[in-house]
Design an enzyme around this catalytic site. Structure first.
Site, PDB file in Angstrom:
ATOM      1  N   ASP A  17       3.885 -20.749 -62.828  1.00  0.00           N
ATOM      2  CA  ASP A  17       3.383 -22.059 -63.240  1.00  0.00           C
ATOM      3  C   ASP A  17       4.511 -22.917 -63.823  1.00  0.00           C
ATOM      4  OD1 ASP A  17       1.510 -24.020 -63.552  1.00  0.00           O
ATOM      5  OD2 ASP A  17       0.518 -23.131 -65.284  1.00  0.00           O
ATOM      6  N   HIS A  46       8.336 -27.478 -56.643  1.00  0.00           N
ATOM      7  CA  HIS A  46       7.913 -26.351 -55.801  1.00  0.00           C
ATOM      8  C   HIS A  46       9.096 -25.811 -55.005  1.00  0.00           C
ATOM      9  CE1 HIS A  46       3.890 -27.062 -57.015  1.00  0.00           C
ATOM     10  NE2 HIS A  46       3.711 -28.168 -56.334  1.00  0.00           N
ATOM     11  N   LEU A  94       9.902  -2.377 -51.267  1.00  0.00           N
ATOM     12  CA  LEU A  94       9.109  -3.229 -52.162  1.00  0.00           C
ATOM     13  C   LEU A  94       7.953  -3.813 -51.352  1.00  0.00           C
ATOM     14  CD1 LEU A  94       8.847  -4.920 -54.905  1.00  0.00           C
ATOM     15  CD2 LEU A  94      10.045  -6.731 -53.687  1.00  0.00           C
ATOM     16  N   ILE A 150      -5.623 -16.410 -67.553  1.00  0.00           N
ATOM     17  CA  ILE A 150      -5.442 -15.573 -66.351  1.00  0.00           C
ATOM     18  C   ILE A 150      -5.792 -16.372 -65.095  1.00  0.00           C
ATOM     19  CG2 ILE A 150      -6.225 -13.456 -65.193  1.00  0.00           C
ATOM     20  CD1 ILE A 150      -6.363 -12.090 -67.813  1.00  0.00           C
TER      21      ILE A 150
HETATM   22  C1  FPP Z   1       2.214 -23.957 -60.021  1.00  0.00           C
HETATM   23  O1  FPP Z   1       2.972 -24.989 -60.622  1.00  0.00           O
HETATM   24  C2  FPP Z   1       2.810 -23.564 -58.735  1.00  0.00           C
HETATM   25  C3  FPP Z   1       2.170 -23.620 -57.514  1.00  0.00           C
HETATM   26  C4  FPP Z   1       0.793 -24.074 -57.348  1.00  0.00           C
HETATM   27  C5  FPP Z   1       2.879 -23.280 -56.262  1.00  0.00           C
HETATM   28  C6  FPP Z   1       3.828 -22.127 -56.328  1.00  0.00           C
HETATM   29  C7  FPP Z   1       4.609 -22.129 -55.089  1.00  0.00           C
HETATM   30  C8  FPP Z   1       5.928 -21.857 -54.991  1.00  0.00           C
HETATM   31  C9  FPP Z   1       6.786 -21.432 -56.119  1.00  0.00           C
HETATM   32  C10 FPP Z   1       6.517 -22.018 -53.631  1.00  0.00           C
HETATM   33  C11 FPP Z   1       7.084 -20.811 -53.006  1.00  0.00           C
HETATM   34  C12 FPP Z   1       6.206 -19.634 -52.908  1.00  0.00           C
HETATM   35  C13 FPP Z   1       6.393 -18.672 -51.970  1.00  0.00           C
HETATM   36  C14 FPP Z   1       5.624 -17.403 -52.101  1.00  0.00           C
HETATM   37  C15 FPP Z   1       7.328 -18.834 -50.833  1.00  0.00           C
HETATM   38  P1  FPP Z   1       2.251 -26.353 -60.975  1.00  0.00           P
HETATM   39  O2  FPP Z   1       2.434 -27.285 -59.829  1.00  0.00           O
HETATM   40  O3  FPP Z   1       0.829 -26.091 -61.357  1.00  0.00           O
HETATM   41  O4  FPP Z   1       3.084 -26.843 -62.200  1.00  0.00           O
HETATM   42  P2  FPP Z   1       2.543 -27.736 -63.429  1.00  0.00           P
HETATM   43  O5  FPP Z   1       1.608 -26.868 -64.220  1.00  0.00           O
HETATM   44  O6  FPP Z   1       3.798 -28.038 -64.174  1.00  0.00           O
HETATM   45  O7  FPP Z   1       1.894 -28.950 -62.848  1.00  0.00           O
END
Ligand code: FPP
Length: 255
Positions: A27, A44, A138, A202
């Site tokens: 997150d 991202h 893994l 969670i």
């Molecule tokens: C949450 O941050 C993150 C996500 C919803 C996306 C996670 C995806 C990646 C890290 C891309 C790569 C993943 C793989 C497996 C290749 P948020 O957008 O909710 O952040 P915020 O809480 O600051 O708004």
């Protein structure tokens, strides 16, 4: 099999039990980008770097299963452009990383209801899972369109169908049988749950499986979660006493 990761010394901070299964809510990507005056999607993109370094650290420490929450069933509520970008990111990452997974003996599994994803992404997921099926160093599980309640409901449905078809005695359903019917199947429950980004929730992640999991929350935003941060989490885990309902004295005798 040739391996392209250099496996160095395990840092002393991690001396002690190493979790067999680590599950992570990644997150804070959006906030990381916004703090830099950038669009959320650059967060991202930067998060992919942390995914890579976390995989490397897991291999270095001997973690056997890593589960990453990439896209929750609730994330469809985000702006269309952000959802599209995340889909593109998964697609490119799959395309680019399968070769590396092969070289490093990493098995990919995607858990969640992938039927809602674009056809091209579904095909790519299927190909990547098939190509890496025999790898065992893994197990990398990517939770995509995943929800813990969905997983439990699906397991209940699967068991109910087996009972209805006379393949299973309802009285034979116990913890183990139920766990086996979930998306994790025979894999061990997570020993360590990590959530970056500061929230203490969670968020419908592995609800059934986190019953006895050690929880670790950090304010560090996911793109900043580097090897050092991972090692801190591993060291914190090593310092905990896992009692699984027993008393501290009982656990010490068993040690
Ligand atoms: C949450 O941050 C993150 C996500 C919803 C996306 C996670 C995806 C990646 C890290 C891309 C790569 C993943 C793989 C497996 C290749 P948020 O957008 O909710 O952040 P915020 O809480 O600051 O708004």
């Amino acid at each position: 099999m040739s391996r392209d990761l250099e496996i160095g010394e395990i840092p002393t901070a991690a001396a002690g039990p190493v979790p067999e299964h680590v599950a992570i809510i990644m997150d804070g990507n959006g906030r990381w980008a916004e703090a830099r005056g950038q669009a959320r999607h650059s967060g991202h993109k930067a998060g992919v770097g942390s995914v890579r370094s976390t995989i490397e650290e897991c291999i270095r420490h001997g973690v056997k299963v890593l589960t990453l929450f990439a896209f929750s069933s609730e994330n469809w509520r985000r702006p269309r452009a952000e959802v599209n970008l995340l889909m593109d990111l998964f697609l490119t990452a799959l395309q680019r990383e399968v070769k590396r997974m092969q070289t490093n003996d990493i098995q990919l599994r995607v858990i969640g209801d992938v039927s809602a994803f674009p056809d091209k992404l579904q095909r790519r997921i299927d190909e990547a899972e098939r190509a890496t099926r025999a790898n065992s160093r893994l197990i990398l599980q990517v939770a995509a369109n995943y929800g813990g309640r969905w997983d439990i409901v699906e397991a209940a449905r699967r068991l109910a169908r087996a009972v209805a078809h006379g393949e299973l005695d309802a009285d034979a359903i116990d913890d183990r049988a139920f766990a086996r019917a979930t998306t994790l199947g025979d894999l061990p429950d997570p020993d360590l749950f990590i959530r970056t980004g500061g929230d203490l929730r969670i968020s419908n992640f592995l609800l059934w499986h986190c019953a006895y999991t050690e929880l670790y929350f950090t304010p560090v935003l996911w793109p900043d979660f580097d090897a050092d941060e991972f090692r801190k989490a591993i060291a914190d885990f090593a310092s905990r006493q896992r009692r699984f309902g027993q008393t501290s004295a009982q656990v010490k005798v068993a040690d």
